[in-house]
Design an enzyme around this catalytic site. Sequence first.
Site, PDB file in Angstrom:
ATOM      1  N   ASP A  91       0.812  -1.210   0.000  1.00  0.00           N
ATOM      2  CA  ASP A  91       0.000   0.000   0.000  1.00  0.00           C
ATOM      3  C   ASP A  91       0.849   1.264   0.000  1.00  0.00           C
ATOM      4  O   ASP A  91       2.071   1.205   0.187  1.00  0.00           O
ATOM      5  CB  ASP A  91      -0.971  -0.003   1.204  1.00  0.00           C
ATOM      6  CG  ASP A  91      -0.280  -0.420   2.508  1.00  0.00           C
ATOM      7  OD1 ASP A  91       0.962  -0.427   2.565  1.00  0.00           O
ATOM      8  OD2 ASP A  91      -0.993  -0.733   3.476  1.00  0.00           O
ATOM      9  N   GLU A 136      -9.720  -2.104   5.321  1.00  0.00           N
ATOM     10  CA  GLU A 136     -10.370  -1.795   6.584  1.00  0.00           C
ATOM     11  C   GLU A 136     -11.589  -2.705   6.796  1.00  0.00           C
ATOM     12  O   GLU A 136     -12.070  -3.342   5.856  1.00  0.00           O
ATOM     13  CB  GLU A 136     -10.822  -0.324   6.580  1.00  0.00           C
ATOM     14  CG  GLU A 136      -9.662   0.675   6.460  1.00  0.00           C
ATOM     15  CD  GLU A 136      -8.939   0.915   7.787  1.00  0.00           C
ATOM     16  OE1 GLU A 136      -8.932   0.019   8.652  1.00  0.00           O
ATOM     17  OE2 GLU A 136      -8.365   2.017   7.939  1.00  0.00           O
ATOM     18  N   HIS A 173      -7.136  -4.839  10.121  1.00  0.00           N
ATOM     19  CA  HIS A 173      -6.882  -4.557   8.705  1.00  0.00           C
ATOM     20  C   HIS A 173      -5.575  -5.186   8.239  1.00  0.00           C
ATOM     21  O   HIS A 173      -4.628  -5.346   9.007  1.00  0.00           O
ATOM     22  CB  HIS A 173      -6.978  -3.057   8.375  1.00  0.00           C
ATOM     23  CG  HIS A 173      -5.843  -2.195   8.812  1.00  0.00           C
ATOM     24  ND1 HIS A 173      -6.038  -1.030   9.529  1.00  0.00           N
ATOM     25  CD2 HIS A 173      -4.505  -2.283   8.621  1.00  0.00           C
ATOM     26  CE1 HIS A 173      -4.871  -0.466   9.742  1.00  0.00           C
ATOM     27  NE2 HIS A 173      -3.921  -1.199   9.210  1.00  0.00           N
ATOM     28  N   ASN A 220      -7.526  -3.017  14.239  1.00  0.00           N
ATOM     29  CA  ASN A 220      -8.902  -3.407  13.890  1.00  0.00           C
ATOM     30  C   ASN A 220      -8.945  -4.596  12.916  1.00  0.00           C
ATOM     31  O   ASN A 220      -9.976  -4.874  12.328  1.00  0.00           O
ATOM     32  CB  ASN A 220      -9.660  -2.207  13.313  1.00  0.00           C
ATOM     33  CG  ASN A 220      -8.993  -1.663  12.050  1.00  0.00           C
ATOM     34  OD1 ASN A 220      -8.049  -2.250  11.523  1.00  0.00           O
ATOM     35  ND2 ASN A 220      -9.492  -0.538  11.560  1.00  0.00           N
TER      36      ASN A 220
HETATM   37  C1  GLP Z   1      -0.463   0.250   8.610  1.00  0.00           C
HETATM   38  C2  GLP Z   1      -0.114  -0.567   7.362  1.00  0.00           C
HETATM   39  C3  GLP Z   1      -0.340  -2.050   7.589  1.00  0.00           C
HETATM   40  C4  GLP Z   1       0.274  -2.462   8.914  1.00  0.00           C
HETATM   41  C5  GLP Z   1      -0.396  -1.715  10.038  1.00  0.00           C
HETATM   42  C6  GLP Z   1       0.104  -2.118  11.404  1.00  0.00           C
HETATM   43  O1  GLP Z   1      -1.786   0.610   8.678  1.00  0.00           O
HETATM   44  N1  GLP Z   1      -0.838  -0.178   6.204  1.00  0.00           N
HETATM   45  O2  GLP Z   1       0.222  -2.779   6.516  1.00  0.00           O
HETATM   46  O3  GLP Z   1       0.140  -3.846   9.091  1.00  0.00           O
HETATM   47  O4  GLP Z   1      -0.138  -0.335   9.837  1.00  0.00           O
HETATM   48  O5  GLP Z   1       1.266  -1.429  11.718  1.00  0.00           O
HETATM   49  P1  GLP Z   1       2.223  -1.751  12.904  1.00  0.00           P
HETATM   50  O6  GLP Z   1       3.056  -2.900  12.462  1.00  0.00           O
HETATM   51  O7  GLP Z   1       3.012  -0.501  13.099  1.00  0.00           O
HETATM   52  O8  GLP Z   1       1.372  -2.077  14.084  1.00  0.00           O
END
Ligand code: GLP
Length: 240
Positions: free
Chosen positions: A67, A142, A137, A135
């Site tokens: 993304d 989402e 995702h 959540n």
């Molecule tokens: C972002 C990214 C996700 C990632 C998520 C969790 O929203 N788009 O790909 O998995 O954050 O991030 P973290 O690893 O910092 O908890």
Amino acid sequence: MQIIIVKDYATMSELAAQIIADTIKANPHCTLGLATGSSPIGTYQNLVKAVENKEISFKDVKTYNLDEYCGISQSHPQSYYYFMHDNLFNHVDIDENNVHIPSVSSTNLEEDCKKYNDMLNSTTIDLQLLGIGGNGHIGFNEPGTPFNQETFIVKLTEKTRQDNKRFFNSIDEVPTHAITMGISNIMKAKKILMLISGKNKADTVVRLLKEEVDPEFPASILHKHPDVTVIIDQDAYSKM
Ligand code: GLP
């Protein structure tokens, strides 16, 4: 779904890097799906070490990122383009032509999505690395995203913007939209490796492991994938 519980973030990162390194050793021309966020940073550090020690090479590896935020430039320190170069690509021998991150530079975001989706449909990801949002995702899919969704422009939920606020100066600076691989693209990967670490993910782990497959918790679809490994550290597993 194979669940591996490890002591802490460092152990999770070593194991994940080992799995990715083994994938590269088995097929130096492999295609990796890569993720951003704090979860994979340690994994990338270990992969950089493995390249420095000449255990692996990224010379022929192709990568596709999950993304990218809309509305900030590639040179913004919080863009995922910047993140990937800062944490991995600038420190390994990858050919920049083999690096793919959704482009959000054109004035036509729909066209950007279509291009990225066409690219994904013309390749096979051997191993997709994933983190998980609080959540549930994955990428930026989402809650409520249909499981058959392909690459699209997503409006980020307030929960996700608040979660990611820590990386920006204020909530106003957190982008409202992103381009993300859809769940359908993610599910086409041959193998999926998910990393979950920290006390703040303990409720997320309970939902992932105990709840039914439901679009309201996007990561639950991974139960339907034939080859998923989830590495969870003890803090994240503490409510199980
Ligand atoms: C972002 C990214 C996700 C990632 C998520 C969790 O929203 N788009 O790909 O998995 O954050 O991030 P973290 O690893 O910092 O908890």
